[in-house]
Write a protein that holds these residues in place. Structure first.
Motif, PDB file in Angstrom:
ATOM      1  N   PHE A  29      50.674  23.277 -21.082  1.00 49.75           N
ATOM      2  CA  PHE A  29      49.208  23.217 -21.026  1.00 49.75           C
ATOM      3  C   PHE A  29      48.620  23.415 -22.415  1.00 49.75           C
ATOM      4  N   TYR A  30      47.600  22.630 -22.715  1.00 51.11           N
ATOM      5  CA  TYR A  30      46.740  22.980 -23.855  1.00 51.11           C
ATOM      6  C   TYR A  30      45.429  23.450 -23.251  1.00 51.11           C
ATOM      7  N   GLY A  31      45.204  24.728 -23.178  1.00 51.27           N
ATOM      8  CA  GLY A  31      44.024  25.224 -22.469  1.00 51.27           C
ATOM      9  C   GLY A  31      44.115  24.794 -21.014  1.00 51.27           C
ATOM     10  N   ASP A  32      43.114  24.058 -20.544  1.00 48.64           N
ATOM     11  CA  ASP A  32      43.132  23.588 -19.160  1.00 48.64           C
ATOM     12  C   ASP A  32      43.885  22.284 -19.013  1.00 48.64           C
ATOM     13  N   PHE A  33      44.082  21.615 -20.147  1.00 45.49           N
ATOM     14  CA  PHE A  33      44.655  20.281 -20.089  1.00 45.49           C
ATOM     15  C   PHE A  33      46.162  20.351 -19.972  1.00 45.49           C
ATOM     16  N   GLN A  34      46.725  19.663 -18.956  1.00 46.40           N
ATOM     17  CA  GLN A  34      48.166  19.703 -18.764  1.00 46.40           C
ATOM     18  C   GLN A  34      48.803  18.515 -19.457  1.00 46.40           C
ATOM     19  N   ALA A  35      49.524  18.775 -20.544  1.00 45.14           N
ATOM     20  CA  ALA A  35      50.118  17.693 -21.330  1.00 45.14           C
ATOM     21  C   ALA A  35      51.463  17.256 -20.767  1.00 45.14           C
ATOM     22  N   LEU A  36      52.213  18.180 -20.169  1.00 45.18           N
ATOM     23  CA  LEU A  36      53.476  17.828 -19.517  1.00 45.18           C
ATOM     24  C   LEU A  36      53.407  18.292 -18.068  1.00 45.18           C
ATOM     25  N   GLY A  53      56.153   5.150 -24.461  1.00 45.28           N
ATOM     26  CA  GLY A  53      55.009   5.323 -23.578  1.00 45.28           C
ATOM     27  C   GLY A  53      53.736   5.221 -24.377  1.00 45.28           C
ATOM     28  N   PRO A  54      52.610   5.061 -23.691  1.00 47.70           N
ATOM     29  CA  PRO A  54      51.344   4.879 -24.409  1.00 47.70           C
ATOM     30  C   PRO A  54      50.950   6.143 -25.172  1.00 47.70           C
ATOM     31  N   SER A  55      49.987   5.970 -26.050  1.00 47.43           N
ATOM     32  CA  SER A  55      49.515   7.096 -26.856  1.00 47.43           C
ATOM     33  C   SER A  55      48.928   8.175 -25.954  1.00 47.43           C
ATOM     34  N   GLY A  56      49.230   9.425 -26.265  1.00 41.34           N
ATOM     35  CA  GLY A  56      48.684  10.526 -25.483  1.00 41.34           C
ATOM     36  C   GLY A  56      49.454  10.810 -24.227  1.00 41.34           C
ATOM     37  N   SER A  57      50.617  10.174 -24.041  1.00 45.18           N
ATOM     38  CA  SER A  57      51.351  10.369 -22.792  1.00 45.18           C
ATOM     39  C   SER A  57      52.191  11.640 -22.819  1.00 45.18           C
ATOM     40  N   GLY A  58      52.280  12.299 -23.986  1.00 40.63           N
ATOM     41  CA  GLY A  58      53.004  13.571 -24.011  1.00 40.63           C
ATOM     42  C   GLY A  58      54.386  13.473 -24.631  1.00 40.63           C
ATOM     43  N   LYS A  59      54.700  12.361 -25.291  1.00 41.02           N
ATOM     44  CA  LYS A  59      56.036  12.194 -25.882  1.00 41.02           C
ATOM     45  C   LYS A  59      56.289  13.248 -26.965  1.00 41.02           C
ATOM     46  N   SER A  60      55.324  13.328 -27.899  1.00 40.10           N
ATOM     47  CA  SER A  60      55.503  14.307 -28.985  1.00 40.10           C
ATOM     48  C   SER A  60      55.574  15.712 -28.422  1.00 40.10           C
ATOM     49  N   THR A  61      54.697  16.003 -27.486  1.00 41.64           N
ATOM     50  CA  THR A  61      54.664  17.339 -26.915  1.00 41.64           C
ATOM     51  C   THR A  61      56.025  17.707 -26.345  1.00 41.64           C
ATOM     52  N   TRP A  62      56.603  16.784 -25.611  1.00 44.56           N
ATOM     53  CA  TRP A  62      57.896  17.060 -24.981  1.00 44.56           C
ATOM     54  C   TRP A  62      58.976  17.317 -26.037  1.00 44.56           C
ATOM     55  N   ASP A 180      60.560  11.965 -34.024  1.00 41.65           N
ATOM     56  CA  ASP A 180      59.235  11.708 -33.459  1.00 41.65           C
ATOM     57  C   ASP A 180      58.557  10.598 -34.247  1.00 41.65           C
ATOM     58  N   GLU A 181      58.649   9.398 -33.717  1.00 38.75           N
ATOM     59  CA  GLU A 181      58.076   8.212 -34.365  1.00 38.75           C
ATOM     60  C   GLU A 181      58.401   8.160 -35.855  1.00 38.75           C
ATOM     61  N   PRO A 182      59.677   8.100 -36.193  1.00 39.67           N
ATOM     62  CA  PRO A 182      60.057   8.207 -37.612  1.00 39.67           C
ATOM     63  C   PRO A 182      59.595   7.033 -38.458  1.00 39.67           C
ATOM     64  N   THR A 212      59.875   6.334 -30.100  1.00 37.54           N
ATOM     65  CA  THR A 212      59.596   5.205 -30.992  1.00 37.54           C
ATOM     66  C   THR A 212      58.979   4.044 -30.232  1.00 37.54           C
ATOM     67  N   HIS A 213      58.304   3.202 -30.976  1.00 36.98           N
ATOM     68  CA  HIS A 213      57.795   1.960 -30.393  1.00 36.98           C
ATOM     69  C   HIS A 213      58.632   0.774 -30.839  1.00 36.98           C
ATOM     70  N   GLU A 214      59.732   1.050 -31.566  1.00 41.14           N
ATOM     71  CA  GLU A 214      60.589  -0.035 -32.057  1.00 41.14           C
ATOM     72  C   GLU A 214      61.512  -0.486 -30.936  1.00 41.14           C
TER      73      GLU A 214
HETATM   74  N1  LIG Z   1      47.302  20.988 -30.167  1.00 40.68           N
HETATM   75  C1  LIG Z   1      46.752  20.346 -29.103  1.00 40.68           C
HETATM   76  N2  LIG Z   1      45.670  20.857 -28.497  1.00 40.68           N
HETATM   77  C2  LIG Z   1      45.108  20.233 -27.439  1.00 40.68           C
HETATM   78  N3  LIG Z   1      45.558  19.102 -26.914  1.00 40.68           N
HETATM   79  C3  LIG Z   1      46.636  18.517 -27.469  1.00 40.68           C
HETATM   80  C4  LIG Z   1      47.288  19.111 -28.599  1.00 40.68           C
HETATM   81  N4  LIG Z   1      48.319  18.328 -28.951  1.00 40.68           N
HETATM   82  C5  LIG Z   1      48.309  17.288 -28.092  1.00 40.68           C
HETATM   83  N5  LIG Z   1      47.319  17.398 -27.189  1.00 40.68           N
HETATM   84  C6  LIG Z   1      47.031  16.482 -26.089  1.00 40.68           C
HETATM   85  O1  LIG Z   1      48.203  16.360 -25.325  1.00 40.68           O
HETATM   86  C7  LIG Z   1      48.392  15.012 -24.945  1.00 40.68           C
HETATM   87  C8  LIG Z   1      49.762  14.545 -25.336  1.00 40.68           C
HETATM   88  O2  LIG Z   1      49.825  14.489 -26.758  1.00 40.68           O
HETATM   89  P1  LIG Z   1      51.086  13.924 -27.534  1.00 40.68           P
HETATM   90  O3  LIG Z   1      50.830  14.160 -28.962  1.00 40.68           O
HETATM   91  O4  LIG Z   1      52.283  14.520 -26.965  1.00 40.68           O
HETATM   92  O5  LIG Z   1      51.039  12.374 -27.206  1.00 40.68           O
HETATM   93  P2  LIG Z   1      52.026  11.237 -27.707  1.00 40.68           P
HETATM   94  O6  LIG Z   1      52.612  10.652 -26.507  1.00 40.68           O
HETATM   95  O7  LIG Z   1      52.937  11.758 -28.716  1.00 40.68           O
HETATM   96  O8  LIG Z   1      51.015  10.190 -28.313  1.00 40.68           O
HETATM   97  P3  LIG Z   1      51.156   9.301 -29.654  1.00 40.68           P
HETATM   98  O9  LIG Z   1      51.933   8.113 -29.287  1.00 40.68           O
HETATM   99  O10 LIG Z   1      49.738   8.968 -30.001  1.00 40.68           O
HETATM  100  O11 LIG Z   1      51.809  10.163 -30.679  1.00 40.68           O
HETATM  101  C9  LIG Z   1      47.261  14.202 -25.570  1.00 40.68           C
HETATM  102  O12 LIG Z   1      46.291  13.950 -24.589  1.00 40.68           O
HETATM  103  C10 LIG Z   1      46.690  15.110 -26.608  1.00 40.68           C
HETATM  104  O13 LIG Z   1      45.305  14.935 -26.707  1.00 40.68           O
END
Ligand SMILES: Nc1ncnc2c1ncn2[C@@H]1O[C@H](COP(=O)(O)OP(=O)(O)OP(=O)(O)O)[C@@H](O)[C@H]1O
Ligand SMILES: [Mg+2]
Lengths: 259, 640
Positions: A29-36, A53-62, A180-182, A212-214
Motif C-alpha cells: 500500500f501507498y497510503g490508501d492506494f494498493q499498488a500490489l 505490463g502498462p505503466s503504473g501496473s506495479g512492476k517496479s513496486t514488486w 527495472d527497465e534497464p 522491460t518493454h523490449e
Molecule cells: N512512492 C509512491 N507513493 C505513492 N504511490 C506510488 C509510489 N510509487 C509508486 N506509486 C504508485 O504505485 C503504482 C505502481 O507504480 P510502479 O512504479 O510500480 O509502476 P510501474 O509498473 O513500474 O510503471 P512504469 O512502467 O511507469 O514504471 C502507480 O500507480 C504509482 O502511482
C-alpha cells in the motif's frame, strides 16, 4: 485461469529446480492506494522471468519489494530460502545475494568506474583490494568496456554507464539479478549493447527477473513472461504461449498496443 | 618547428583551445569590452575616475605626514603574540616551524601544483611595475618639512607642498623599483615570445608554481638581511628605535630557518610522493594537520617540567598498558570467526566504561580520569572492530590506529595535568594574530564533525534525532554569537578543575564551536538534500550498511556540493574571532584597536594598526577562498 497450472506447464526445463524467489499473496500500500494486490509467483533457480505490463501496473513496486527497497505490508517474500522480514540481518543477507540494475543507472558520480565496482566487494564482502580490482577488471571485460576503468561515470555514454551498473551488481556475485527497465533511459543505438550483455548473462545461468518493454529480448531469452496490470499478475506463460495465443483480453490489448 | 633550433624544443607553442574566446589585440579588447557604445563608454570613464580618486585617497592616507607607521613597526610582535614572554619565545618558533614544515611536506606529497607560464609571470611583474609608477604619479606631492622638523605652512595655515617635479625626484627610489620590475617583465616577455617562421607566435614555457612561490618568499626573507628596514622594538619595556639598520638578528634568523625548513620539507614530500609510501605519508600528514593545533597548543602554553617520578611510575605504564593490551584485544576482536563474542565483548566494555564515569561521579572507587577516557575509547574501538575483520593489513590498521590514539591521548592528558611554567598571571599571556588563528583553526576543526553529525541528525529518519538536532540548530541560530560567548565565559569556569588558568579560552572554544557547528550543519544539510534517492537505493542494493552508505556515498557528495558555503563559514568564523575582545581576550584586532593606542609612545595611534590588521585578515581569507576554488575544480571532475 489458474496461474499455477500455467507456471508448471510452462517450462519443463525448470521443473526440478529449487525455488529462488517465492512470493505469496504480496500486498503493498501507498497510503490508501494498493499498488500490489496479492501477487503470487515462484521463480526457479536459473530462470529468466520477464515482467511486463502498462505503466503504473506495479512492476517496479514488486521488483523493489524483492530486495526490500520497498516494504510490503502483506504476504510473504522468500529469496533463496531467506524470508524477508524486518530482521536487519536477513535484509543484509538478501541484499548481498540479489543484484539490482536501475532505469537511471544510479552510479556513484564521485567514484571512478573501478571504485564503483569494487566498493561493495571490499567493504561488504571484505575482499582484499587487489582481488576486488582484478575481478572488477574482468567484469568490465565481460560487459565490453575494459578501457573505461579509470574514468568517472559522467564521462561515459548512457549505454556504457548501464553496463558499469551491471558490472557493479555482478561484483557482489549475486545469485539473482533484478532489472527495472534497464534500457528505458537509453537512446535507441545504445539499447542493443546493454541487451547483448543481458543476453549473455541469461545464458550463463544466473536467475534473472527483468522488467522491460523490449519484447524481442523477452521472446529470445525469457523462460516465462508475466503480465501485470492494476497490481496483479494477470497472465503467465512461455514466450510462445504469450505472444501466439494469450488467453486474457487485457494481455491481447496490451500486446496489440506494444507490438 | 625546425630541428636546428634547440630552444624551441623546450618551448611549446601555446595552445589555444577551440572554446576559448579568440585573442584580441589590446585596442580591440578595449573597444569590445569598454567602449562598445555610448552608455558603456560613459560608465567606463566614470569608473576610471572613481578608481583614480579612491587610489589617490588611499595613497594620501598611507603616506600622509600624520601617519605614525612606527607604531605598527614597533608593535609587530605585540600584533602577533601580544605579551608572550621573551624568554620562552623559542616555543612560538618551534610551533611555527612545525606548521611550516608540515605545509612544505604536504605541498610535496599532494598533487602536482602545475606551473605558471613565464609570460604570465612577466605580466605580473610588469603589472606591479606599472602599478607602482601610477601610484607614484597619482599621489599628492608631500608637504615640506622645515629645518625645525615642523611642517611648513602658508599664512592661511594649510601645509605647503612641494612642486610636482620635486615630488617625482623625491620618489626616485620608487621609480627605480618600478623600472626594474617593468624591465624584468618586458625582458622575460620578449624572451619567451619569438618569431617562428616569420610570424610572432606565443610560446609557452612554464616554471613550477612551487618554485616561484619559494623563490618569492626567499627574496622577502633575504631582504631582511640586507635592506635597512630599521630596528624598532620594545625591549624589556624600553622603546628602541634605530633607523638605517637591518632588522634584529632574532627576527632574521628564525625566518631564514623557516624558509630552509619549508624547502627541505617540500623535497622530502616530493621524495615520498614517488616512493612506495605515498599512501601512508598522505594519511600521516593529514593526521598531523588535524592534531597539530592541539599539540602545539601545549607547546606554546605549557612547559614539560614534568614530575618524572610520577611519569615513570604511573603515566607511562598506564599508557603502555592501554596501548598494548587494548591493541591485543582489538587484534583478537577482528579475528575471522569471532562472531557474536565480538559484539558481546564490545557491549560489555561500553557498559563498564560508562559505569566508571557514574562511579567517579558518586565517588564509589577511584580511577584516574585518563583511564576512564581510555576505557571509553577502547569500547568505541571495539564497537568499530567488525568493520576491520578480514585480512591482516586491515586488522593491523585498526591496531596501529589504536596505538596512535592512545599515544596522543595519554600525551595530552599528561601535559594538561602538569602545571605550566609560562607566566600566565596576566590575562594577556597570548594574544594577537596567534590567538586569533589558534581559535579559528580549533573551532573549525572541532565544529566540522559536530556540524556534520547535526546535519545527519536533522535529516535522519529517526524522529528523536531529528527533533534534537533541529531544536539545537534553531536555538543556536536564533542567538547572537556574542551572547553565546558571554554565556559560556560565565558557565564554563564552573566545570573546570581549580587552578586551570585557561578558563576564558576554554569557554570561548566551547561556545564558539557549538555556535559554528549549527551553521555548518545547515550548510551540510543543503548538500545532503541534493543527493538523489537513487544514490541511497543503489547503495542499499549493493549491500552497504547505512554507516557505509553515509560515509562513502552520501557525505562525500554532499560535502563536495557544499564546499562554497563551507568555505564561507570558515571565513566568517575566522573574521568573527574579533568578538573575543568582548569577553576579555586580546585578539588581533583588539591589540591594534586598544593596546597600541594606550602605549605612552603612541598615544591614540589607531588607524595604522587597524589598516594593517584588515590587510592581514584579507590576505588569509583570500588564500582560503583561492584554495577553495582550486578544490572545487579538482573535485568537480567527478561531477561532469
Ligand atoms: N512512492 C509512491 N507513493 C505513492 N504511490 C506510488 C509510489 N510509487 C509508486 N506509486 C504508485 O504505485 C503504482 C505502481 O507504480 P510502479 O512504479 O510500480 O509502476 P510501474 O509498473 O513500474 O510503471 P512504469 O512502467 O511507469 O514504471 C502507480 O500507480 C504509482 O502511482
Ligand atoms: Mg517502473
Amino acid at each position: 485461469m489458474n496461474i499455477d497450472d500455467a507456471t508448471t506447464a510452462a517450462n519443463d526445463r525448470l521443473a526440478d529446480r529449487d525455488d529462488m524467489i517465492v512470493c505469496v499473496d504480496v500486498d503493498k500500500f501507498y497510503g490508501d492506494f494498493q499498488a500490489l494486490k496479492g501477487v503470487t509467483a515462484t521463480i526457479k533457480e536459473g530462470e529468466v522471468a520477464v515482467v511486463c505490463g502498462p505503466s503504473g501496473s506495479g512492476k517496479s513496486t514488486w521488483i523493489r519489494c524483492i530486495n526490500r527497497l520497498e516494504v510490503h505490508q502483506g504476504g510473504d517474500i522468500v529469496v533463496d530460502g531467506i524470508e524477508l522480514t524486518n530482521d536487519l540481518r536477513n535484509i543484509e543477507k538478501i541484499r548481498s545475494e540479489v543484484g539490482m540494475v536501475f532505469q537511471q543507472f544510479n552510479l556513484f558520480p564521485h567514484l571512478t568506474v573501478l571504485d564503483n565496482i569494487t566498493l561493495a566487494p571490499i567493504w561488504v564482502r571484505k575482499k582484499p583490494r587487489d582481488e576486488a580490482e582484478s575481478m572488477a577488471r574482468a567484469l568490465l571485460e565481460r560487459v565490453g568496456i575494459p578501457e573505461q576503468a579509470e574514468k568517472f561515470p559522467g564521462q561515459l555514454s548512457g549505454g556504457q554507464q548501464q553496463r558499469v551498473a551491471i558490472a557493479r551488481s555482478l561484483a557482489m556475485e549475486p545469485r539473482v539479478m533484478l532489472f527495472d527497465e534497464p534500457t528505458s533511459a537509453l537512446d535507441p543505438e545504445m539499447i542493443k549493447e546493454v541487451l547483448d550483455v543481458m543476453k549473455e548473462l541469461a545464458r550463463s545461468g544466473i536467475t534473472m527477473m527483468v522488467v522491460t518493454h523490449e519484447m524481442g529480448f523477452a521472446r529470445e531469452v525469457a523462460d516465462r513472461i508475466m503480465f501485470m496490470e492494476g497490481g496483479e499478475i494477470v497472465e503467465v506463460g512461455t514466450p510462445e504461449h504469450f505472444f501466439t495465443n494469450p488467453t486474457e483480453d487485457r494481455t491481447k490489448l496490451f500486446l496489440s498496443q506494444i507490438l | 618547428m625546425s630541428e636546428e633550433d634547440p630552444i624551441s624544443v623546450a618551448l611549446k607553442e601555446e595552445q589555444v583551445s577551440p572554446n576559448e574566446a579568440p585573442r584580441l589585440s589590446v585596442l580591440q579588447w578595449f573597444r569590445t569590452n569598454l567602449f562598445s557604445n555610448w552608455a558603456n563608454a560613459i560608465l567606463t570613464v566614470l569608473g576610471l575616475v572613481a578608481a583614480f580618486l579612491m587610489l589617490r585617497g588611499v595613497l594620501n592616507f598611507v603616506f600622509s605626514e600624520n601617519r605614525e607607521w612606527v607604531a605598527v613597526r614597533t608593535n609587530l610582535r605585540a600584533l602577533m603574540t601580544l605579551s608572550y614572554p621573551e624568554s620562552q619565545y623559542v616555543r612560538v618558533w618551534v610551533a611555527l616551524g612545525f606548521v611550516v614544515g608540515l605545509a612544505g611536506l604536504s605541498a610535496g606529497i599532494w598533487s602536482d601544483w602545475g606551473g605558471v607560464p613565464v609570460r604570465r609571470l612577466a605580466t605580473w611583474l610588469m603589472g606591479a611595475g606599472a602599478l607602482i609608477a601610477i601610484c607614484v604619479i597619482v599621489r599628492e606631492p608631500s608637504v615640506i618639512i622645515g629645518t625645525d622638523g615642523k611642517v611648513v605652512r602658508t599664512i592661511e595655515g594649510s601645509p605647503l607642498r612641494e612642486s610636482f617635479v620635486d615630488a617625482m625626484f623625491d620618489r626616485s627610489s620608487w621609480w627605480i623599483a618600478a623600472v626594474i620590475l617593468l624591465a624584468t617583465g618586458a625582458g622575460l616577455w620578449s624572451r619567451f615570445s619569438r618569431p617562428v617562421r616569420g610570424r610572432w607566435r606565443r610560446l609557452r614555457s612554464e616554471l613550477p608554481i612551487t618554485s616561484v612561490v619559494f623563490v618569492g618568499i626567499g627574496l622577502v626573507i633575504l631582504s631582511l638581511w640586507v635592506v635597512p628596514y630599521g630596528h624598532y622594538a620594545f625591549v624589556d619595556g624600553t622603546y628602541i628605535a634605530e633607523s638605517g639598520t637591518t632588522v634584529a638578528f632574532s627576527t632574521q634568523m628564525p625566518w631564514t630557518v623557516m624558509w630552509v625548513l619549508l624547502g627541505l620539507a617540500f623535497l622530502v614530500g616530493r621524495f615520498l610522493r614517488s616512493s612506495r609510501y605515498v599512501g601512508m605519508a598522505k594519511g600521516g600528514s593529514n593526521m598531523l594537520w588535524l592534531i597539530s593545533p592541539f599539540a602545539l597548543f601545549w607547546v606554546v602554553l605549557r612547559d614539560p617540567a614534568l614530575d618524572y617520578g610520577h611519569v615513570l611510575s604511573t603515566d607511562l605504564p598506564m599508557g603502555l598498558a592501554f596501548g598494548l593490551l587494548g591493541g591485543a584485544l582489538l587484534w583478537l576482536l577482528t579475528r575471522n570467526n569471532i562472531g557474536e563474542i565480538g559484539r558481546i565483548t564490545a557491549t560489555a566494555l561500553l557498559v563498564f566504561a560508562v559505569f566508571n564515569w557514574v562511579a567517579a561521579f558518586f565517588g564509589w572507587y577511584p580511577m584516574l580520569q585518563k583511564a576512564r577516557i581510555s576505557f571509553l575509547l577502547l569500547a568505541l574501538a571495539a564497537l568499530l572492530a567488525p568493520n576491520f575483520i578480514g585480512e591482516v593489513a586491515k586488522r593491523r590498521q585498526l591496531v596501529l590506529g589504536w596505538l596512535g590514539v592512545m599515544a596522543l591521548v595519554h600525551y595530552l592528558a599528561t601535559m594538561i595535568n602538569t602545571p605550566s611554567t609560562v607566566d600566565l598571571q596576566s590575562d594577556e599571556f597570548l594574544g594577537g594574530l596567534g590567538l586569533t588563528l589558534f581559535v579559528a583553526v580549533i573551532v573549525v576543526i572541532l565544529s566540522f564533525p559536530l556540524g556534520v553529525l547535526l546535519a545527519l541528525g536533522r535529516t535522519s529518519k529517526f524522529p528523536i534525532f531529528r527533533m534534537l538536532s533541529t531544536s539545537y540548530i534553531e536555538v543556536i541560530r536564533g542567538v547572537p554569537l556574542i551572547s553565546v560567548l558571554i554565556f559560556f565565559s560565565v558557565m564554563v569556569p564552573l566545570f573546570l578543575p581549580d587552578g586551570m588558568e585557561l578558563a576564558e579560552l576554554a569557554a570561548v572554544l566551547t561556545g564558539y564551536t557549538l555556535f559554528s557547528a549549527a551553521y555548518l550543519a545547515e550548510n551540510v544539510r543543503g548538500g545532503l538534500q541534493s543527493i538523489t534517492k537513487g544514490q541511497y537505493e543503489a547503495a542499499d542494493a549493493i549491500g552497504l550498511t547505512s554507516a557505509q552508505r553515509t560515509g562513502f556515498i552520501v557525505l562525500p557528495q554532499a560535502l563536495t556540493v557544499s564546499i562554497p558555503q563551507l568555505v564561507g563559514q570558515v571565513i566568517s568564523s575566522f573574521k568573527e574571532t574579533s568578538l573575543l575582545a568582548i569577553i576579555g581576550l586580546f585578539d588581533f584586532l583588539r591589540v591594534a584597536n586598544s593596546v597600541i593606542p594606550a602605549q605612552s609612545e603612541f598615544m591614540g595611534v589607531k588607524r595604522e594598526g587597524i589598516l594593517v590588521v584588515a590587510m592581514i585578515y584579507f590576505f588569509f581569507n583570500f588564500i582560503i577562498s583561492k584554495y577553495s576554488q582550486r578544490l572545487e575544480r579538482r573535485v568537480g571532475l567527478g561531477e561532469r
